[in-house]
Enzyme design. Structure first.
Site: not given
Ligand code: ITT
Length: 198
Positions: A183-184, A8, A12, A68-69, A155, A178
């Site tokens: 990582h992504r 969502n 990303k 998932d990050t 973000f 970036k």
């Molecule tokens: P989904 O719908 O894909 O789950 P999400 O925003 O919930 O989107 P995640 O659960 O993967 O994404 O992210 C976990 C947290 O890490 C969330 O607070 C993100 O803002 C942060 N995050 C993920 N990727 C990031 C990036 O490339 N740079 C900075 N923060 C990141």
């Protein structure tokens, strides 16, 4: 090739779209008409990525991937990790008046206040479900948590994460930079190599 990216998060989606290039038609959940929240209630990045990808595959029968990050901070024993999104709302909620990313950053800087041990890494796990079989890819980028937020790009935690070898945070870089080192990007490289080799 058409692929669904089970996210969502529009940031990303545009990051991965520019990484995948024109040979893939990538659709996010919004375009698929999915507005419900997809469950991600496990304690590891691997299980959450897998849960999101299978949820969409089982429901829509389309090959799809999810990521998932987490931000894993050495001085916090790997926290917030899998709980990065809801970090400021875990336990006693801190900064409920702020929007989540700002509250998360504020809490992180408070936890590290006065500490010179600021090493951290972002870790992304991608789960791909293709014709009923799951494949996983991982990407890591090392860096440090800065003393204060800088930059307006990106973000999440981008304003406080400075990748190793660079003098600026992810939020001070343009997306193309970036996307070269993140990582992504590394996890997506694995995904692309796999898809190209099919
Ligand atoms: P989904 O719908 O894909 O789950 P999400 O925003 O919930 O989107 P995640 O659960 O993967 O994404 O992210 C976990 C947290 O890490 C969330 O607070 C993100 O803002 C942060 N995050 C993920 N990727 C990031 C990036 O490339 N740079 C900075 N923060 C990141």
């Amino acid at each position: 090739m058409e692929l669904i990216f089970a996210t969502n998060n529009e940031y990303k989606l545009s990051e991965i779209r520019s990484l995948l290039g024109l040979s893939f038609s990538l659709r996010g959940l919004l375009e698929l008409g999915v507005s419900e929240e997809i469950p991600e209630d496990h304690d590891t990045l691997e299980e959450n990525a897998s849960q999101k990808a299978w949820f969409i595959y089982d429901k829509y029968g389309k090959s799809c991937f999810a990521d998932d990050t987490g931000l894993e901070v050495d001085a916090l024993n790997g926290r917030p990790g899998v709980y990065s999104a809801r970090y400021s709302r875990i336990g006693h909620p801190t900064f409920p008046e702020m929007e989540p990313a700002a509250g998360n950053i504020r809490k992180l800087l408070l936890e590290l206040a006065g500490s010179s041990h600021r090493k951290a890494h972002f870790r992304t796990v991608i789960a791909l479900v293709l014709d009923g079989t799951e494949y996983r890819f991982e990407g890591v980028v090392n860096g440090v948590i800065t003393e204060k937020p800088s930059g307006a790009e990106g973000f999440g935690y981008d304003p406080v994460f400075r990748p190793e070898g660079f003098g600026e945070t992810f939020a001070e870089m343009d997306l193309s930079m970036k996307n070269r080192i993140s990582h992504r990007a590394k996890a997506v490289e694995g995904l692309i190599d796999f898809l190209k080799g099919m």
